[in-house]
Enzyme design. Structure first.
Site, short mmCIF file in Angstrom:
data_model
loop_
_atom_site.label_atom_id
_atom_site.label_comp_id
_atom_site.label_asym_id
_atom_site.label_seq_id
_atom_site.Cartn_x
_atom_site.Cartn_y
_atom_site.Cartn_z
N GLY A 145 -9.30 -23.43 15.03
CA GLY A 145 -8.47 -23.63 14.65
C GLY A 145 -8.79 -23.84 13.06
O GLY A 145 -9.81 -23.71 11.85
N CYS A 146 -7.35 -24.01 12.31
CA CYS A 146 -7.20 -24.26 10.12
C CYS A 146 -8.03 -24.74 9.70
O CYS A 146 -9.83 -24.27 8.97
CB CYS A 146 -6.17 -24.19 9.48
SG CYS A 146 -4.83 -25.65 9.94
N TYR A 147 -8.83 -26.08 9.68
CA TYR A 147 -9.20 -27.20 8.86
C TYR A 147 -10.57 -26.80 9.06
O TYR A 147 -11.70 -26.86 8.22
CB TYR A 147 -8.93 -28.48 9.55
CG TYR A 147 -7.79 -28.39 8.92
CD1 TYR A 147 -7.54 -29.51 7.64
CD2 TYR A 147 -6.71 -29.49 9.33
CE1 TYR A 147 -6.22 -29.50 7.05
CE2 TYR A 147 -5.31 -30.00 8.96
CZ TYR A 147 -4.84 -30.05 7.14
OH TYR A 147 -4.22 -30.45 6.82
N THR A 149 -12.28 -23.57 10.86
CA THR A 149 -12.64 -22.78 9.69
C THR A 149 -13.21 -23.35 8.73
O THR A 149 -14.10 -22.81 7.89
CB THR A 149 -11.62 -21.31 9.79
OG1 THR A 149 -11.23 -21.41 11.68
CG2 THR A 149 -11.58 -20.75 8.81
#
Lengths: 334, 334, 334, 334
Positions: A145-147, A149
Site C-alpha cells: 500500500g502507498c501509506y 510504503t
C-alpha cells in the site's frame, strides 16, 4: 527487443502511471489488457498509444506476456490472479488482495471473505528494501500500500535499531493527494469538496495499518495512524512522532538510516533538521526522509515523503518486476 | 450610531478580514489607520470603502476611537502600543508581541529583546473560552496565535479532566493554509512553490508552542508540535494524539467537551467518530472538534478545526473587542 | 417575524448558497423541502440548521410558504412548477426550464421536449437590471443562467449604445469555477482531472448562448462563445472582444456603463484600463466590469466578473424574490 | 561521451526545467553556471546534482561548453550574450532580448533601449516549425516567447491557407499557469492572491504581441490578445476566434493543419470538434491543437495548448540546441 508485459486496469491513476513508466523502460513494453468496455476519449490523431488486447489467459499466451500487472480493486485482483498465474506469467498485484498474510486479517480489515487463501499465503510482499530476497522466485508479488510504503521505510529501521520508546507509542500522521482515492467519481473526491479543504478519514481504523504492524513488527497498541486528504493530485507525506532512547542527537537518528539504506537506490536522506516535501519526490520512485530530535526531552520527529502513484504504487511495481524478471532493479526508474 | 474603532495593518490578510467583519458589526465601524505609504490598487468606482486617517495618537483622539486593533508584526506592535494606550483607547494586538508573559520567554522564542516588559506583564491573553474574566477590565488584550487557539481549545479540557497519560506525551500535528504566513511576498508562499506541495516547518521549534504550554498547563517534554503548510488559502486543522486514561469510550471524551463548552457560542462538537473539516469552519468564528478513541488500546485522537483568519485572528479579536467594550460577545460574529 | 420561503434542491451548490443567504435575510427564513432521500452527513451537535418539510403542495400550504425556490435540474423544475404555483406560492426557478421563451428553442438547446409550454410563455426572465418591471407581478420567475448574467450585463449596454461593429462579431471567452457544473459526482469534475488543468467545453454550442442572443438582441452569427473550466470552486470571468465604433477612448466606453447602471446596486465599474478579478466578486452579488480600448485600431475588450453561485444563481434569485415579495431589492444581499 | 553545455539562470522555473531535460538527454550534459550568490536549500545527501562553474568566458572555455543557455531576464541576457559568443559557444537565449528584430520594436514593447542592435539583427528566431532552416548556421538563437509559440503554431497555417477573414480580426484569449511569471517573489504570484482567483493582465498591450504579428504576418489592427493567469503551476491554453472563409467544415480546418504539420514531431492534432487540455501537454514538448467551425455562420475556434515551461521555453530551447549542434531534433524530448 522489448519483452511484452500486460496491464489490467490501465485507466485508473496507478494504471496510467504504470503505462507511462513502462513506455520508457529499456527492456519491456506494455500491452493494455481490456477488462471492461472502453469509454476512452479520442486522443491526438496518429498517436495510437500502446498495443491492446482483451484480458484473457488466451491473450496472455498469444501476446507472450511474461508478467501481468493488476491495477484493479482488491476484489477484482482476487479473482483474476489464479487464471493469470496458470498461464505461467508472473503477477504483480497493486491492490490489497494479497497483502495481509492471513484470511482473518483480510476479513477484519477488508470486511470480506478471501476466496484464495492459498494465494494469500504464497504472495511475496513487494517492499524490496526489506523483502528483496523472496521476490525473484515468487510468481505472485503483492505490491505494498502507498501509506505503508512511506511508513515502513521510516519506522522499521528505528525499531530494528532499538531507539523507540515503544510503550509511549508511535504516531503516524499521514497526508495523501487525492489520486490515492482512485479514479472512480465520488462526492468525496469531487473538486469542489476537496479544494480549499483538508479532512481526515479512517481515523485509527485504516486498512493500511496492518501492513505497517506486520512489516515494522509493531503491536496495534503501539501505532496510531490517521489518513488525511490534501487538495493536491499526488504525493504522500507522513509525519512520524516518537520518544527516542539510546541516541543523543538528530545526527544519531540520521546515522541509523544511513546504515540501513547505504545501498538502496530509492531512499534519499536529508541532512538532520531538514524536511523533504512533496515536490522533491513528485514523479520519482524516491522515498525522502528527514529527521528531528530534541535532546533535552527525547522527542523525535521523522518526515517521510513519496509519490503515492510511483514509489507508492506503479514505480514500486516496476521495481518489483525488475527483480522478478532479472533486470537491474532501477531500470526505467531513474 | 456606530462607535469608531481603528485598525493598523488593514492590508494584511488578518487586517482585511478584520475590516470585513467590522463592516458588518452592529455596534462599531472601522477606521483604517495608515501606517505606511499606500500601494492600493484602484477598486470599483463609487465604492470608497471605510474612513481613513493617519496612524497617530492625535488621529485616535480626533476620530474618537475607543479601541485600536494592531494587525501588525510583533516588532511593530511592540512600539505602537504604548502611545496608543496613552490616548485612552483599548488596544487589541493580533501579533505575538504580548502573548508570552515574560521577557525570557519572548527572547527565547522570538529571538529578540522585548522593549516593553511592563506591557507584557499587563496584557490579558484573549482566549475568551478560558480567560474571559480578565478581558473587560484590561486596556491591552493580546490576541492568541492561530495554532494555539485550535490547540488549547482541544487540549485544555482534556488536561483539566485528567484523561491524558501525560508521560506518553501529546502530539499535535498542525496544518495551516498559506494566509497564516502573512501577505509579504516570499518564495515560501509563492504559488508555484506551494501548489501541489505539502511541507513541514518549524518542526519541534515553533514560536506558538509556549502559548500552548502556558495555557494548557503542559511541560515542554509533554508536547510535540509540527506546523505544516496546506496549499489552500485559509484554515487550520490540528490532529491531536494521546493515550487516554479514566475513560471507556469516545462518548466519554465527547462528554468532557460538552461539559467544558456547554455555554460557549463558538465551539461546536461533532458526534463521536465524526471529524470536522476546514470547509465547515471557513469564514466562521467557530472551532469545531471531533473525537476518536480505541478502547482496546487506549489510543485517542482529537481533531480541531478553525479558520486561521477568523477564530485564529480577526474574529477572535472582535470577540475580545465585544468583551472589552461591553457588547454581546457574539455581536457581528454569527 | 420572518416569512417562510421554501427551497427544493438545498444540497446542490446553488441550493447551499441560497440557504446561506436566506439565513441572513432580514425578512424571510428558509424551509428546506426534501425531495429525495437524505444522505446528509451529521453536522455539529446542537446546530440543527433550518426547518425541514417534505416537498409537497400540502407542505407548502402547511408551512405557509409564500415563495419556493427550485434549485433543481431543468427536467425536475419543469414538473414541480405547476403544482407549486397552484398552491398560490411564487416560484423562482434556478434551472434552464423556463428561460428560453419558446418550445422550439428549448428543444434545440436542451435536446428535450418541453412539457409545459404555457409556463414557458408565462415565466418572467429574472435579470432585474433589464427586466425589473415584469417581476413583481409574475408568479413564475426564471432565474438567468450564470454565463448569460455576466455576458448580458456587459454586452447589452454596448448594443443599445450602438458602439459595436456587429458585422465583425462579438467574442465572449468565458471561464467558470467548477461549482457551475453542479454537485453530482462526475469524472469531469473529479479533483484529479480538474486540478492543474484548464479545458474548454461546449465550444460554439453552449445552451446558455440563446439567453444572450435573446436578451442582448444579437443574431447567432454575431456571437461566438466558449465555456471553459478553471480549477477553482466559484466565479465566472468573461473576456469580451469587439470592434468599436462611435467612441474615442476607454473612458467613452466606461461612460456608457456609468449611464446604464447609474442606479443599479449590484453592478460595479472599474476605472478605465483596470480589470476586475474573481476575488473581488467572490461571495457577493456584484457584477464587476472593466473596459479597454485601443483608439488606433478600434479594438475593445470588456471584462465581466461575477460569483456564479451568487449573482449567477442564488443571489440573483434572492434579488428576484425581493422584487417579487416587495422587499427592498438589496435586502440580505449587501 | 556527453558534450557539456552551460546554463545560466538554472534556479528559475525555465532553468530548472532545462536542467531536468538535459539530464535525460542522450548526447549532452548540463553544467550550471553560477551568476549570482547561491541561496540553495540543501538537497538529499549524496545526490549533488550536475557540475557547477562560475559564469565567465574563462569557465566556458575551461569546461569546453559548446553551447550556453541563458534562462535570464532580457536585460541580463542582453549583456551576457556577446562575451559568451566570443568564446565560440553558441548561445540560446530564452528571454525577450533578441526576439523583436529591431531596436524600435524592442524600445516600444520592452520600454528600454537595446544595447546590442548588431546581435538583435543577427539572432535567429527559434520556432523550428517555421524557421528551421536558419537555426543550424546561427551562433545566436532567440527562443520564442511562450504565448507566441502557442499562438503562431495555431494561427500561421490559417493565414497562409487564406481562410481567415482578416478584416474581422483574430481574437486570441490566452491563459497561462503562474510559472510563466517567473520565480521572483511578488504579490501578484503569491499563493493567496492566485488561488481561487482568475485575472487578466496586459490587456491589448502584452509584449509578446509583436512576436505573433511578425511571425504570423498580421497587422496590429487584426489581432486582439489578452493574457490571463490560471491558478495552476504550468501550461498555456489559447482560444482563438476568427471568421473563416473558403472552408466548408471543421474537417477542412483540420486538413490545413494536417498538411502544415505532416512532418512535425511536436505538433499533435485532435479530431475535429475535440479540444486539447493542459493535462495532455503537461511536461511534454507537444503543441496540441483542436478545431471547431460553425458552417452556418462561418465562426471558427481553434484551441492551442502547450506546457509553457517545455514547448514554451526549455523544451523548445533544447529542440533548437539539437538543430544547432546537429543532433536529431527530438533527442531528449520524447
Amino acid at each position: 527487443m522489448a519483452t511484452p508485459v500486460g496491464i489490467v486496469g490501465f485507466r485508473g491513476y496507478s494504471g496510467v502511471e504504470l503505462v507511462s513508466i513502462l513506455l520508457k523502460h529499456p527492456h519491456v513494453e506494455p500491452v493494455l489488457l481490456e477488462h471492461r468496455e472502453s469509454d476512452d476519449k479520442p486522443g491526438p490523431l496518429g498517436h495510437p498509444g500502446p498495443r491492446r488486447a482483451a484480458m484473457s489467459p488466451a491473450a496472455v499466451h498469444a501476446e507472450g506476456l511474461v508478467a501481468v500487472f493488476l491495477a484493479t480493486p482488491a476484489e477484482v485482483s482476487m479473482e483474476l490472479t489464479l487464471p493469470l498465474l496458470e498461464t505461467g506469467a508472473k503477477v504483480i498485484d497493486l491492490s490489497g488482495a494479497f497483502r495481509l498474510g492471513t484470511v482473518e486479517n483480510y476479513k477484519r480489515w477488508y470486511k470480506e471473505d478471501h476466496h484464495h487463501p492459498e494465494l494469500l499465503a504464497e504472495a511475496a510482499y513487494g517492499l524490496p528494501e526489506f523483502c528483496r530476497s523472496r521476490i525473484p522466485a515468487s510468481r505472485l508479488i503483492s505490491n505494498p500500500g502507498c501509506y505503508p510504503t512511506a511508513a515502513n521505510l521510516a519506522i522499521k529501521p528505528l525499531i530494528e535499531a532499538g531507539v523507540v520508546q515503544r510503550e509511549a507509542g508511535i504516531v503516524c500522521d499521514a497526508k495523501s493527494g487525492v489520486s490515492g482515492a482512485g479514479r472512480k467519481p465520488s462526492i468525496k473526491t469531487s473538486f469542489c469538496e476537496v479544494t480549499e479543504n483538508f479532512s481526515a478519514y479512517s481515523v485509527l481504523d485504516h486498512r493500511h495499518v496492518p501492513e505497517v504492524l506486520r512489516t515494522a513488527g509493531l503491536e496495534e497498541s503501539e501505532f496510531s495512524f490517521t489518513a488525511q486528504l490534501i487538495p493536491i493530485d499526488r504525493g504522500i507525506l507522513e509525519t512520524i512522532y516518537f520518544r527516542a532512547k539510546n541516541i543523543g542527537s538528530a545526527e544519531d537518528l540520521l546515522a541509523i538510516y544511513q546504515k540501513a539504506y547505504a545501498d538502496e537506490p530509492f531512499v534519499r536522506l536529508y541532512p538532520a533538521r531538514h524536511a523533504p516535501d512533496l515536490r522533491c519526490v513528485a514523479r520519482t520512485n524516491f522515498c525522502d526522509i528527514g529527521v528531528y530530535y530534541d535532546a533535552k526531552t527525547g522527542r523525535a520527529v521523522v518526515i517521510s515523503a513519496i509519490d503515492n502513484l510511483v514509489k507508492g504504487a506503479a514505480g514500486q511495481a516496476v521495481q518489483n518486476m525488475n527483480l522478478a524478471l532479472g533486470y537491474p532493479e532501477t531500470a526505467g526508474l531513474l
